[in-house]
Write a protein that holds these residues in place. Sequence first.
Motif, PDB file in Angstrom:
ATOM      1  N   GLY A 118       0.803  -1.222   0.000  1.00 31.39           N
ATOM      2  CA  GLY A 118       0.000   0.000   0.000  1.00 31.39           C
ATOM      3  C   GLY A 118       0.830   1.264   0.000  1.00 31.39           C
ATOM      4  N   LEU A 119       2.071   1.167  -0.327  1.00 35.02           N
ATOM      5  CA  LEU A 119       2.931   2.336  -0.371  1.00 35.02           C
ATOM      6  C   LEU A 119       3.091   2.761  -1.829  1.00 35.02           C
ATOM      7  N   GLY A 120       3.319   4.056  -2.024  1.00 35.51           N
ATOM      8  CA  GLY A 120       3.516   4.559  -3.376  1.00 35.51           C
ATOM      9  C   GLY A 120       4.269   5.870  -3.328  1.00 35.51           C
ATOM     10  N   PRO A 121       4.572   6.427  -4.470  1.00 31.28           N
ATOM     11  CA  PRO A 121       5.289   7.702  -4.474  1.00 31.28           C
ATOM     12  C   PRO A 121       4.405   8.824  -3.915  1.00 31.28           C
ATOM     13  N   ASP A 122       5.022   9.780  -3.265  1.00 33.36           N
ATOM     14  CA  ASP A 122       4.319  10.917  -2.689  1.00 33.36           C
ATOM     15  C   ASP A 122       4.341  12.040  -3.714  1.00 33.36           C
ATOM     16  N   TRP A 123       3.228  12.188  -4.467  1.00 33.15           N
ATOM     17  CA  TRP A 123       3.166  13.199  -5.524  1.00 33.15           C
ATOM     18  C   TRP A 123       2.755  14.570  -4.988  1.00 33.15           C
ATOM     19  N   ASP A 124       2.328  14.644  -3.725  1.00 41.17           N
ATOM     20  CA  ASP A 124       1.874  15.917  -3.170  1.00 41.17           C
ATOM     21  C   ASP A 124       3.028  16.884  -2.910  1.00 41.17           C
ATOM     22  N   THR A 125       4.138  16.405  -2.477  1.00 42.84           N
ATOM     23  CA  THR A 125       5.280  17.285  -2.212  1.00 42.84           C
ATOM     24  C   THR A 125       6.320  17.054  -3.298  1.00 42.84           C
ATOM     25  N   ALA A 126       6.583  18.085  -4.050  1.00 38.25           N
ATOM     26  CA  ALA A 126       7.571  17.984  -5.112  1.00 38.25           C
ATOM     27  C   ALA A 126       8.901  18.516  -4.601  1.00 38.25           C
ATOM     28  N   ARG A 127       9.942  17.838  -4.923  1.00 38.70           N
ATOM     29  CA  ARG A 127      11.278  18.282  -4.524  1.00 38.70           C
ATOM     30  C   ARG A 127      12.032  18.708  -5.769  1.00 38.70           C
ATOM     31  N   VAL A 128      12.520  19.901  -5.706  1.00 43.33           N
ATOM     32  CA  VAL A 128      13.314  20.416  -6.812  1.00 43.33           C
ATOM     33  C   VAL A 128      14.755  20.401  -6.362  1.00 43.33           C
ATOM     34  N   ILE A 129      15.601  19.795  -7.165  1.00 41.58           N
ATOM     35  CA  ILE A 129      17.009  19.713  -6.817  1.00 41.58           C
ATOM     36  C   ILE A 129      17.714  20.910  -7.424  1.00 41.58           C
ATOM     37  N   ASP A 130      18.264  21.742  -6.549  1.00 37.25           N
ATOM     38  CA  ASP A 130      18.984  22.941  -6.985  1.00 37.25           C
ATOM     39  C   ASP A 130      20.418  22.785  -6.517  1.00 37.25           C
ATOM     40  N   PRO A 131      21.401  22.798  -7.436  1.00 36.60           N
ATOM     41  CA  PRO A 131      22.785  22.597  -7.012  1.00 36.60           C
ATOM     42  C   PRO A 131      23.325  23.735  -6.163  1.00 36.60           C
ATOM     43  N   ASP A 132      22.727  24.933  -6.229  1.00 42.00           N
ATOM     44  CA  ASP A 132      23.233  26.048  -5.434  1.00 42.00           C
ATOM     45  C   ASP A 132      22.737  26.011  -4.001  1.00 42.00           C
ATOM     46  N   LYS A 133      21.640  25.361  -3.769  1.00 41.82           N
ATOM     47  CA  LYS A 133      21.070  25.304  -2.422  1.00 41.82           C
ATOM     48  C   LYS A 133      21.353  23.923  -1.820  1.00 41.82           C
ATOM     49  N   PRO A 134      21.610  23.889  -0.525  1.00 38.34           N
ATOM     50  CA  PRO A 134      21.793  22.580   0.103  1.00 38.34           C
ATOM     51  C   PRO A 134      20.461  21.835   0.157  1.00 38.34           C
ATOM     52  N   ALA A 135      20.540  20.522   0.183  1.00 39.33           N
ATOM     53  CA  ALA A 135      19.335  19.697   0.219  1.00 39.33           C
ATOM     54  C   ALA A 135      18.605  19.913   1.534  1.00 39.33           C
ATOM     55  N   VAL A 136      17.292  19.786   1.483  1.00 37.13           N
ATOM     56  CA  VAL A 136      16.472  19.973   2.670  1.00 37.13           C
ATOM     57  C   VAL A 136      16.779  18.831   3.635  1.00 37.13           C
ATOM     58  N   GLY A 137      17.034  19.208   4.872  1.00 40.90           N
ATOM     59  CA  GLY A 137      17.323  18.202   5.891  1.00 40.90           C
ATOM     60  C   GLY A 137      18.758  17.733   5.838  1.00 40.90           C
ATOM     61  N   GLY A 138      19.578  18.312   4.964  1.00 37.94           N
ATOM     62  CA  GLY A 138      20.978  17.915   4.873  1.00 37.94           C
ATOM     63  C   GLY A 138      21.820  18.712   5.837  1.00 37.94           C
ATOM     64  N   ALA A 139      23.074  18.468   5.864  1.00 30.76           N
ATOM     65  CA  ALA A 139      23.995  19.180   6.746  1.00 30.76           C
ATOM     66  C   ALA A 139      24.319  20.534   6.144  1.00 30.76           C
ATOM     67  N   ASP A 140      24.434  21.563   6.990  1.00 30.86           N
ATOM     68  CA  ASP A 140      24.808  22.903   6.540  1.00 30.86           C
ATOM     69  C   ASP A 140      26.272  22.907   6.131  1.00 30.86           C
ATOM     70  N   ASP A 141      26.621  23.922   5.305  1.00 32.14           N
ATOM     71  CA  ASP A 141      28.024  24.072   4.926  1.00 32.14           C
ATOM     72  C   ASP A 141      28.860  24.424   6.142  1.00 32.14           C
ATOM     73  N   ALA A 142      28.267  25.162   7.082  1.00 28.84           N
ATOM     74  CA  ALA A 142      29.015  25.560   8.272  1.00 28.84           C
ATOM     75  C   ALA A 142      29.264  24.377   9.181  1.00 28.84           C
ATOM     76  N   ALA A 143      28.377  23.383   9.111  1.00 26.60           N
ATOM     77  CA  ALA A 143      28.510  22.231   9.986  1.00 26.60           C
ATOM     78  C   ALA A 143      29.501  21.211   9.445  1.00 26.60           C
ATOM     79  N   LYS A 144      29.975  21.391   8.208  1.00 26.49           N
ATOM     80  CA  LYS A 144      30.910  20.420   7.633  1.00 26.49           C
ATOM     81  C   LYS A 144      32.288  20.616   8.239  1.00 26.49           C
ATOM     82  N   THR A 154      32.804  24.147  -9.088  1.00 21.98           N
ATOM     83  CA  THR A 154      33.204  22.768  -9.390  1.00 21.98           C
ATOM     84  C   THR A 154      32.051  21.788  -9.252  1.00 21.98           C
ATOM     85  N   GLY A 155      31.002  22.183  -8.615  1.00 24.03           N
ATOM     86  CA  GLY A 155      29.872  21.280  -8.423  1.00 24.03           C
ATOM     87  C   GLY A 155      30.106  20.264  -7.331  1.00 24.03           C
ATOM     88  N   ARG A 156      31.137  20.524  -6.581  1.00 28.93           N
ATOM     89  CA  ARG A 156      31.426  19.568  -5.509  1.00 28.93           C
ATOM     90  C   ARG A 156      31.230  20.193  -4.164  1.00 28.93           C
TER      91      ARG A 156
END
Length: 156
Positions: A118-144, A154-156
């Motif tokens: 009974g599980l399926g993809p969650d189409w209600d919340t769309a996630r847009v991947i932006d290379p300039d912004k950190p991922a939601v719920g990811g570690a901050d740049d300051a915390a690295k 460089t994209g890294r």
Amino acid sequence: MRVPRAVPQGYGTKPARPAPATAPAAQVKAVAPGAPGSPAARRARPPRTPFLLLVVGLLCGGLISLLLLNAVLAQDSFRANGLRKEISDLRIAKESKQSAIMRQEMPEAVARNNELQGLGPDWDTARVIDPDKPAVGGADDAAKPAGQERVPGTGR
């Protein structure tokens, strides 16, 4: 002047033995072969049976010991073959379980299992991947930790 040496008696030449007197054929008595005075009784050989039994017994004992040794070695060989077969069977079972696990981890199988639960993809919340912004719920740049900051461009 030469003195003759004394020769011990019985040394040197031997007196000739007188030839045995043969009795005329008429005077010879007939003697049974097994009788005590017979020539066969005087030249009796030791019995051969005990010697033959000893030789046969030694041969049989050697044969039996070789058979027992062969049986012990064959038993170890059968055990080793059984262990090899058991190891082979276990290896085959391990490989079949690994392939079953790999089939269950494939994306199609995971999606099918999710649908069955009974599980399926969650189409209600769309996630847009932006290379300039950190991922939601990811570690901050300051915390690295130092040395792992992002390098611009460089994209890294």
